[in-house]
Design an enzyme around this catalytic site. Sequence first.
Site, PDB file in Angstrom:
ATOM      1  N   ALA A 184      -6.137  -4.771   7.897  1.00  0.00           N
ATOM      2  CA  ALA A 184      -6.980  -3.710   7.562  1.00  0.00           C
ATOM      3  C   ALA A 184      -8.372  -4.141   6.844  1.00  0.00           C
ATOM      4  CB  ALA A 184      -6.398  -2.836   6.574  1.00  0.00           C
ATOM      5  N   TRP A 227       1.084  -1.156   0.044  1.00  0.00           N
ATOM      6  CA  TRP A 227      -0.048  -0.107   0.083  1.00  0.00           C
ATOM      7  C   TRP A 227       0.837   1.050  -0.144  1.00  0.00           C
ATOM      8  CZ3 TRP A 227      -2.112   2.658   4.870  1.00  0.00           C
ATOM      9  CH2 TRP A 227      -2.843   3.569   4.562  1.00  0.00           C
ATOM     10  N   LYS A 247     -13.158  -0.573   6.360  1.00  0.00           N
ATOM     11  CA  LYS A 247     -13.545  -1.576   5.382  1.00  0.00           C
ATOM     12  C   LYS A 247     -14.626  -2.755   6.052  1.00  0.00           C
ATOM     13  CE  LYS A 247      -9.794   0.142   3.363  1.00  0.00           C
ATOM     14  NZ  LYS A 247      -9.791   0.646   2.350  1.00  0.00           N
ATOM     15  N   ASP A 297      -0.542  -4.994   9.789  1.00  0.00           N
ATOM     16  CA  ASP A 297      -1.581  -4.290   9.621  1.00  0.00           C
ATOM     17  C   ASP A 297      -2.691  -5.228   9.022  1.00  0.00           C
ATOM     18  OD1 ASP A 297      -2.924  -2.141   8.322  1.00  0.00           O
ATOM     19  OD2 ASP A 297      -1.664  -1.538   6.912  1.00  0.00           O
TER      20      ASP A 297
END
Length: 395
Positions: free
Chosen positions: A209, A127, A242, A207
């Site tokens: 997410a 990312w 999300k 991470d």
Amino acid sequence: MLDRLDQQPPDALLALIKLHDADPRADKIDLGVGVYRTGQGETPVFGAIKAAEAKLVAEQDSKAYLGPEGDMGFVHALMPYVFAGEPTRGGRIEGMQTPGGTGAVRLAAALAKRAGVTRVLMGTPSWPNHAQILADLGMELVPFAHATPDGSANLPALEAALAGAGEGDALLLHGCCHNPTGIDYTPAQWDQIAALLGRSAVLPIVDLAYQGLGAGMDEDAYGARKVIDAVPEALIAYSCDKNFGLYRDRVGALYIQTADGDALQRVLSNGHALARAAWSMPPDHGAAAVRLVLEDAQLTAQWLDELGQMRTRIAQVRAALGEAGMAGAIDLMPVARGHGMFATLPLSKEQIQALRTDHGIYMAGSGRINIAGLTMGNLPKFVEALAAVSAEALV
Ligand code: LMR
């Protein structure tokens, strides 16, 4: 003095939103920023969140300040979903609320830096904001290849990177639904990564997410749980943007694991101090709504059901792309094996530009597509456009 500053380009991913909005073509396709869309191309607020928000409006009696740690009811309500089992691992894990997943990654990196970490190992591509955050903090990024050319996660590259690392280094891992490739480590690879980290002094930062958008809530946390159970210390950056559809409300958390409870309080106090100096305290509304969902069994079931529908639709689009097989010279079959919202297609800058200009199809400059931007209605046009630009490239 301000006049000395150079012009900065707008963030490429966020700029795509505006470019797409300004395109008047009715059949344009937005495969840019990572926002879930239904089969009708909409990004509705979750029903469970709407119900929780209604409750919040009716019942909230004050908007007085919380502390830099945010809503600890939210932080704790989420922990069984992230960690399973005994979620504090004997009083060694605690968290704090952050502004979105970006805030969590930023805080994790800043905390690691305070603790003496100077280099961060990371599989690439990643990312883009990961690299930006590390650069802004003056930390060195040590890249290694995330994926192999055959489309699987490249464990030997990670092993080689870890072999040359130790005290003063961190390893930033995507817990699931790798952004931008959609290529995740398999459970067997996670077992090996956890074992390697258990023998290493490198600090893991995971991470997480997209929990629930890949293979399932538990499946998507497999790697993070394996890692924390193998090491004394770890940082988990979590996003609800999300999996609760709260994007602009900025809902995230940083979970910290240390070797013992005393260290945990000290590390947390550093987290609070860093948060106070950066954003003072996180925005409340979205996290309060998540807390209300998780405190209510019926709303929790509704949320998990809505999340399951998203996951199923993403898997269906992946399968449909895989079934399309080849789009000209572009092989779509590997997309079917990926997880989560993203896949990266082997497209040149010129092909990506031609897709935008000639076909009204917007994707990141890396060739990353947001799978959820495709519907059974626009998928044939997308595959045809891919074939067209790959044929042009051969001429
Ligand atoms: C994305 O990668 O599209 C999302 O994570 C949104 C963002 O903040 O970049």
